[in-house]
Design a protein around this motif. Structure first.
Motif, mmCIF file in Angstrom:
data_model
loop_
_atom_site.group_PDB
_atom_site.id
_atom_site.type_symbol
_atom_site.label_atom_id
_atom_site.label_comp_id
_atom_site.label_asym_id
_atom_site.label_seq_id
_atom_site.Cartn_x
_atom_site.Cartn_y
_atom_site.Cartn_z
ATOM 1 N N PHE A 112 0.834 -1.208 0.000
ATOM 2 C CA PHE A 112 0.000 0.000 0.000
ATOM 3 C C PHE A 112 0.870 1.259 0.000
ATOM 4 C CE2 PHE A 112 -2.855 -3.128 1.973
ATOM 5 C CZ PHE A 112 -3.944 -2.998 1.122
ATOM 6 N N GLN A 113 0.366 2.287 -0.674
ATOM 7 C CA GLN A 113 1.054 3.575 -0.688
ATOM 8 C C GLN A 113 0.074 4.662 -1.111
ATOM 9 O OE1 GLN A 113 3.816 2.312 -3.938
ATOM 10 N NE2 GLN A 113 3.181 4.233 -4.915
ATOM 11 N N THR A 114 0.357 5.904 -0.723
ATOM 12 C CA THR A 114 -0.478 7.022 -1.149
ATOM 13 C C THR A 114 -0.112 7.410 -2.577
ATOM 14 O OG1 THR A 114 1.102 8.609 -0.239
ATOM 15 C CG2 THR A 114 -0.690 7.887 1.210
ATOM 16 N N LYS A 115 -0.972 8.208 -3.200
ATOM 17 C CA LYS A 115 -0.753 8.570 -4.601
ATOM 18 C C LYS A 115 0.513 9.387 -4.794
ATOM 19 C CE LYS A 115 -5.613 8.475 -5.978
ATOM 20 N NZ LYS A 115 -6.760 9.263 -6.517
ATOM 21 N N ASN A 116 0.841 10.230 -3.810
ATOM 22 C CA ASN A 116 2.007 11.103 -3.924
ATOM 23 C C ASN A 116 3.278 10.481 -3.370
ATOM 24 O OD1 ASN A 116 0.339 13.123 -4.991
ATOM 25 N ND2 ASN A 116 -0.195 13.865 -2.949
ATOM 26 N N GLN A 117 3.181 9.248 -2.942
ATOM 27 C CA GLN A 117 4.329 8.580 -2.330
ATOM 28 C C GLN A 117 5.043 7.722 -3.362
ATOM 29 O OE1 GLN A 117 3.224 5.965 0.868
ATOM 30 N NE2 GLN A 117 5.169 6.175 1.920
ATOM 31 N N THR A 164 7.544 -13.992 -5.083
ATOM 32 C CA THR A 164 6.098 -13.848 -4.948
ATOM 33 C C THR A 164 5.637 -12.610 -5.713
ATOM 34 O OG1 THR A 164 6.180 -14.860 -2.756
ATOM 35 C CG2 THR A 164 4.204 -13.606 -3.310
ATOM 36 N N THR A 165 4.523 -12.747 -6.422
ATOM 37 C CA THR A 165 4.019 -11.666 -7.260
ATOM 38 C C THR A 165 3.664 -10.433 -6.435
ATOM 39 O OG1 THR A 165 3.071 -13.342 -8.729
ATOM 40 C CG2 THR A 165 2.337 -11.066 -9.039
ATOM 41 N N ASN A 166 4.263 -9.294 -6.807
ATOM 42 C CA ASN A 166 3.925 -8.006 -6.184
ATOM 43 C C ASN A 166 2.831 -7.386 -7.043
ATOM 44 O OD1 ASN A 166 3.821 -5.445 -5.048
ATOM 45 N ND2 ASN A 166 6.018 -5.351 -4.711
ATOM 46 N N VAL A 167 1.580 -7.514 -6.599
ATOM 47 C CA VAL A 167 0.433 -7.124 -7.416
ATOM 48 C C VAL A 167 0.017 -5.688 -7.139
ATOM 49 C CG1 VAL A 167 -0.428 -9.489 -7.585
ATOM 50 C CG2 VAL A 167 -1.150 -8.047 -5.674
ATOM 51 N N ASN A 168 -0.722 -5.117 -8.084
ATOM 52 C CA ASN A 168 -1.263 -3.767 -7.922
ATOM 53 C C ASN A 168 -2.617 -3.782 -7.217
ATOM 54 O OD1 ASN A 168 0.888 -2.388 -9.217
ATOM 55 N ND2 ASN A 168 0.055 -2.971 -11.211
ATOM 56 N N SER A 169 -3.267 -4.944 -7.230
ATOM 57 C CA SER A 169 -4.558 -5.080 -6.559
ATOM 58 C C SER A 169 -4.795 -6.544 -6.231
ATOM 59 C CB SER A 169 -5.695 -4.555 -7.445
ATOM 60 O OG SER A 169 -5.796 -5.329 -8.632
ATOM 61 N N SER A 222 -3.314 1.949 -3.900
ATOM 62 C CA SER A 222 -3.546 3.324 -3.451
ATOM 63 C C SER A 222 -4.933 3.499 -2.828
ATOM 64 C CB SER A 222 -3.380 4.300 -4.614
ATOM 65 O OG SER A 222 -4.314 4.023 -5.635
ATOM 66 N N ILE A 223 -5.673 2.398 -2.700
ATOM 67 C CA ILE A 223 -7.025 2.388 -2.114
ATOM 68 C C ILE A 223 -7.911 3.437 -2.792
ATOM 69 C CG2 ILE A 223 -8.308 2.168 0.051
ATOM 70 C CD1 ILE A 223 -5.768 1.958 1.549
ATOM 71 N N SER A 224 -7.889 3.445 -4.116
ATOM 72 C CA SER A 224 -8.717 4.379 -4.886
ATOM 73 C C SER A 224 -10.076 3.760 -5.222
ATOM 74 C CB SER A 224 -8.004 4.765 -6.181
ATOM 75 O OG SER A 224 -7.889 3.643 -7.039
ATOM 76 N N TRP A 225 -10.193 2.433 -5.082
ATOM 77 C CA TRP A 225 -11.414 1.667 -5.370
ATOM 78 C C TRP A 225 -11.784 1.712 -6.841
ATOM 79 C CZ3 TRP A 225 -11.845 -1.254 -1.415
ATOM 80 C CH2 TRP A 225 -11.556 -0.770 -0.136
ATOM 81 N N LYS A 226 -10.837 2.055 -7.696
ATOM 82 C CA LYS A 226 -11.119 2.148 -9.129
ATOM 83 C C LYS A 226 -11.494 0.792 -9.720
ATOM 84 C CE LYS A 226 -9.068 3.765 -13.472
ATOM 85 N NZ LYS A 226 -7.877 4.402 -14.106
ATOM 86 N N GLU A 227 -10.731 -0.236 -9.393
ATOM 87 C CA GLU A 227 -10.998 -1.569 -9.937
ATOM 88 C C GLU A 227 -12.262 -2.172 -9.339
ATOM 89 O OE1 GLU A 227 -7.732 -4.298 -10.349
ATOM 90 O OE2 GLU A 227 -6.269 -2.678 -10.325
ATOM 91 N N GLN A 228 -12.489 -1.938 -8.045
ATOM 92 C CA GLN A 228 -13.697 -2.443 -7.398
ATOM 93 C C GLN A 228 -14.947 -1.867 -8.059
ATOM 94 O OE1 GLN A 228 -14.667 -4.624 -5.307
ATOM 95 N NE2 GLN A 228 -16.720 -3.911 -4.793
ATOM 96 N N LEU A 236 -15.626 8.049 -7.759
ATOM 97 C CA LEU A 236 -16.050 7.163 -8.840
ATOM 98 C C LEU A 236 -17.401 6.519 -8.568
ATOM 99 C CD1 LEU A 236 -12.623 5.389 -9.478
ATOM 100 C CD2 LEU A 236 -13.671 7.162 -10.885
ATOM 101 N N SER A 237 -17.897 6.657 -7.334
ATOM 102 C CA SER A 237 -19.186 6.051 -6.999
ATOM 103 C C SER A 237 -20.341 6.700 -7.766
ATOM 104 C CB SER A 237 -19.450 6.159 -5.493
ATOM 105 O OG SER A 237 -19.539 7.517 -5.088
ATOM 106 N N SER A 238 -20.098 7.877 -8.352
ATOM 107 C CA SER A 238 -21.139 8.535 -9.159
ATOM 108 C C SER A 238 -21.533 7.661 -10.350
ATOM 109 C CB SER A 238 -20.647 9.898 -9.648
ATOM 110 O OG SER A 238 -19.470 9.767 -10.435
#
Length: 288
Positions: free
Chosen positions: A84-89, A103-108, A119-125, A176-178
């Motif tokens: 996990f990391q913030t967008k600006n990090q 071991t696979t370092n995945v994006n999600s 980045s816990i943006s919930w875009k893929e969810q 994105l919930s809109s």
């Protein structure tokens, strides 16, 4: 059969849970394990990069030792590492090696049916949810000529609302919930045979359905009431008698991603309730 239980047996899941019960106690001193059925997630936190890598190595080593001692094999193909990391990090990706295998370092990754990205943006969810809800809209449109509005409403709650509300306390505050809100409006117009230019406000009242923002707030409040032991009152933090003593204690943070999270939002919204509604917190049915 020397080890294990027959596949498909009633006692199988129970015996497995008992068998792996001490894994969490084995690594809890250095990390936070989370068990659900046969899936195990290990949460590692640290503000220091070197300490972070050291803990990862320790957890990996202890987990492998436990598996070997208990005659279990760690499935490396199903083992993922999410950093996990913030967008600006700008944090370099860490390579995690287990038994000489990277071991696979995945994006999600998927956790209990919810897709969590680094980045816990919930875009893929929300993207996956959009596909599922569009399919539900198509199904409602296909059967609409054959059923009454009352039955369509029942189908809406079974196939649309149940999918939309799952995990809503986590992703419901995302910008994105809109997209999900638009699909919900479309589903109401399909059920009532209205054009896309018609306002949905009267439709929500007619069908007695909560719109997405209202459902998000309602779900947050119900979580607070059902899990009251997870929250502290201001009166439990200090002894000063103030008007906000009965409010939930809000963690101090300047991180936007935390302020948009479930814990902070739950405290913030609950504290805005009038006193007579807060007094019903011990009575779930009346609170609803």
């Amino acid at each position: 059969m020397a080890d294990g239980v027959p596949q498909g047996s009633v006692l199988g899941p129970l015996m497995f849970l008992i068998y792996i019960n001490d894994l969490s106690a084995h690594i809890r001193k250095i990390a936070n394990p989370v068990h659900f059925a046969d899936n195990t997630s290990i949460i590692i936190t640290s503000t220091d990069a070197r300490e972070y890598q050291t803990i990862i190595s320790q957890v990996t080593s202890e987990s492998l030792k436990w598996c070997q001692f208990n005659l279990l094999t760690l499935k490396l193909k199903k083992t993922h590492f999410l950093q996990f990391q913030t967008k600006n990090q700008n944090v370099p990706k860490i390579q995690l090696a287990v038994s000489n295998t990277i071991t696979t370092n995945v994006n999600s990754t998927k956790f209990l049916g919810i897709t969590i990205d680094r980045s816990i943006s919930w875009k893929e969810q929300i993207s996956e949810l959009t596909t599922k809800l569009n399919q539900a809209c198509y199904a409602i449109r296909a059967i609409k000529p054959l059923l009454s509005l009352h039955v369509l409403r029942t189908i809406y709650f079974a196939y649309f609302n149940s999918v939309m509300t799952y995990g809503i306390i986590f992703w419901g505050n995302s910008h994105l919930s809109s997209n999900i809100f638009k699909i919900q409006k479309r589903s109401l117009r399909i059920m009532t045979n209205k054009s896309k230019h018609v306002s949905c406000r009267p439709l929500y009242n007619q069908l007695q359905i909560l719109n997405l923002p209202s459902q998000y707030i309602f779900s947050l409040l119900i979580f607070v009431v059902k899990n009251r032991e997870l929250f502290m009152l201001n009166s439990e933090i200090h002894t000063i008698n103030t008007r906000n003593n009965s409010n939930l204690y809000m963690p101090n943070t300047n991180l936007t991603i935390f302020q948009k999270g479930a814990l902070y939002s739950e405290c913030k919204i609950y504290n805005k309730l009038p006193p007579h509604i807060k007094s019903l917190s011990n009575y779930l049915k009346r609170f609803k």
